[in-house]
Design an enzyme around this catalytic site. Sequence first.
Site, PDB file in Angstrom:
ATOM      1  N   HIS A 109       0.809  -1.218   0.000  1.00  0.00           N
ATOM      2  CA  HIS A 109       0.000   0.000   0.000  1.00  0.00           C
ATOM      3  C   HIS A 109       0.844   1.270   0.000  1.00  0.00           C
ATOM      4  O   HIS A 109       0.332   2.356  -0.287  1.00  0.00           O
ATOM      5  CB  HIS A 109      -0.993   0.008   1.186  1.00  0.00           C
ATOM      6  CG  HIS A 109      -0.390   0.263   2.524  1.00  0.00           C
ATOM      7  ND1 HIS A 109      -0.072  -0.753   3.402  1.00  0.00           N
ATOM      8  CD2 HIS A 109      -0.057   1.407   3.153  1.00  0.00           C
ATOM      9  CE1 HIS A 109       0.415  -0.231   4.511  1.00  0.00           C
ATOM     10  NE2 HIS A 109       0.439   1.084   4.389  1.00  0.00           N
ATOM     11  N   ASP A 139       0.184  -7.655   1.474  1.00  0.00           N
ATOM     12  CA  ASP A 139       0.648  -6.268   1.592  1.00  0.00           C
ATOM     13  C   ASP A 139       2.164  -6.182   1.638  1.00  0.00           C
ATOM     14  O   ASP A 139       2.732  -5.333   2.336  1.00  0.00           O
ATOM     15  CB  ASP A 139       0.038  -5.578   2.819  1.00  0.00           C
ATOM     16  CG  ASP A 139       0.086  -4.056   2.700  1.00  0.00           C
ATOM     17  OD1 ASP A 139       0.301  -3.554   1.577  1.00  0.00           O
ATOM     18  OD2 ASP A 139      -0.064  -3.374   3.718  1.00  0.00           O
ATOM     19  N   SER A 213       4.508   2.689   7.843  1.00  0.00           N
ATOM     20  CA  SER A 213       4.235   1.495   7.038  1.00  0.00           C
ATOM     21  C   SER A 213       5.451   1.127   6.194  1.00  0.00           C
ATOM     22  O   SER A 213       6.045   1.968   5.521  1.00  0.00           O
ATOM     23  CB  SER A 213       3.045   1.742   6.111  1.00  0.00           C
ATOM     24  OG  SER A 213       1.854   1.863   6.844  1.00  0.00           O
TER      25      SER A 213
END
Length: 458
Positions: A109, A139, A213
């Site tokens: 992402h 992911d 992230s």
Amino acid sequence: MQRRFPLMQLWLLPLLLALAGAPAAAHLPPSVNGKPLPTLAPMLEHVTPAVVNIASIGKVRVQQNPLFQDPFFRQFFNIPEQPRERRTQSLGSGVIVDAKHGYILTNNHVIKNADRINVTLRDGRQFRAKLIGTDPASDVAVIQIPAENLTALPLADSSKLKVGDFVVAIGNPFGLGQTVTSGIVSALGRTGLGIEGYEDFIQTDASINPGNSGGALVDLAGELVGVNTAIIAPNGGNVGIGFAIPVNMARDIMHQLIKYGHVRRGQLGVTAQDLTPELAKALNISGHKGAVVAQVDKGSPAARAGLKAGDVIVAVDGKPVSDAAQIRNRVGLLMVGQTVRLDILRNGKPETIKAVIAQPRMTRMDGKRLSPRLEGAQLSNIEQGMPEYGQVKGVLVAGVAPGSPAWNTGLRSGDVILSVNRHPVGDLAQASRAAAGSRGRLLLNVKRGNAAMFLLIQ
């Protein structure tokens, strides 16, 4: 009135007294009263150069009302031309895992829909990265930079983590630049959160915020144990519940992305459910960890290996499993042609079964896999129970998003694609083979109701 000093303040009091006579500019001493002060600084000096900041720039298609694409409608109501795309920007982090080849591990992402991926190193150097591969289901993504003198993080064995182990999260929260936070492992094997398709998260209270992230979760030895991925944030910020992908899972996915550019997930062909105490009692099993086989697909690797409904899977390739989610994760990372060993309980007695993982059978597919111009269309095999089953041979258009590229080509929900580039197709696999090498230019023979027509996609 009496004042109470918290325990931490009492611990700090001798230290403050020892420092009272020191010059204001003096550094914190390495020890007090002969006892060394605990610090993570030496470890972080080796680790932080391996964590990078990532900025990605891309485009996404704007969903529009189909009427806005009609020139007559816009002219009649004096509606200006509507933009069909908008620019996107994303900030995140990544971890250098191979200094020689410049491979960086991050989240899907973070670089999703990116046309350009810029990487900034700890020493300030900047590079444009190449996308090696992504796996949206987990992911995980791998990018590569053409850089020398890189520092890579060694990979730990995340299966050895325990609740209570100290960990450090490193990343780029809120675009501030590299930031370090510390905490402990709060829980292991978190699943069922609905964050990703394959979930086996490490939960930590080390502060993880937007921008972290893809960053590193490391142990006190300075080894990578996880890739920071998500948080539970009711108010938009960290509340002490963050999640990281275990490095063992990320490592297996990374190897496939580097080798193939995508993950070649195989199929075992079982449907499993958690083993509850009630089921364990009904199946005459003393333990309560494992997964009960609820269904075995006909002709699947599991069926050929002799697996039966009611069997309880307790280990995959020698590693114990506690629930159905763990089986899905373990099998989902196995490659086609790989042999898997299943330790099971059948009628309460232990047995071992070996199965060869097979190519998964496609039943649904995004149209953009055939052509970018078919983005927005969902294609499906014609399965038993569908009205079209036995009436026509082809690929069903299960849905088309209004305003999408597929909609603009004239494709509609309920259409049946009979041929691709003049090759008759009976399922998605045949359609994919017929479209291969056509560079997105397709000639589709489409059946709509009682009529048929050709659509040229280019």
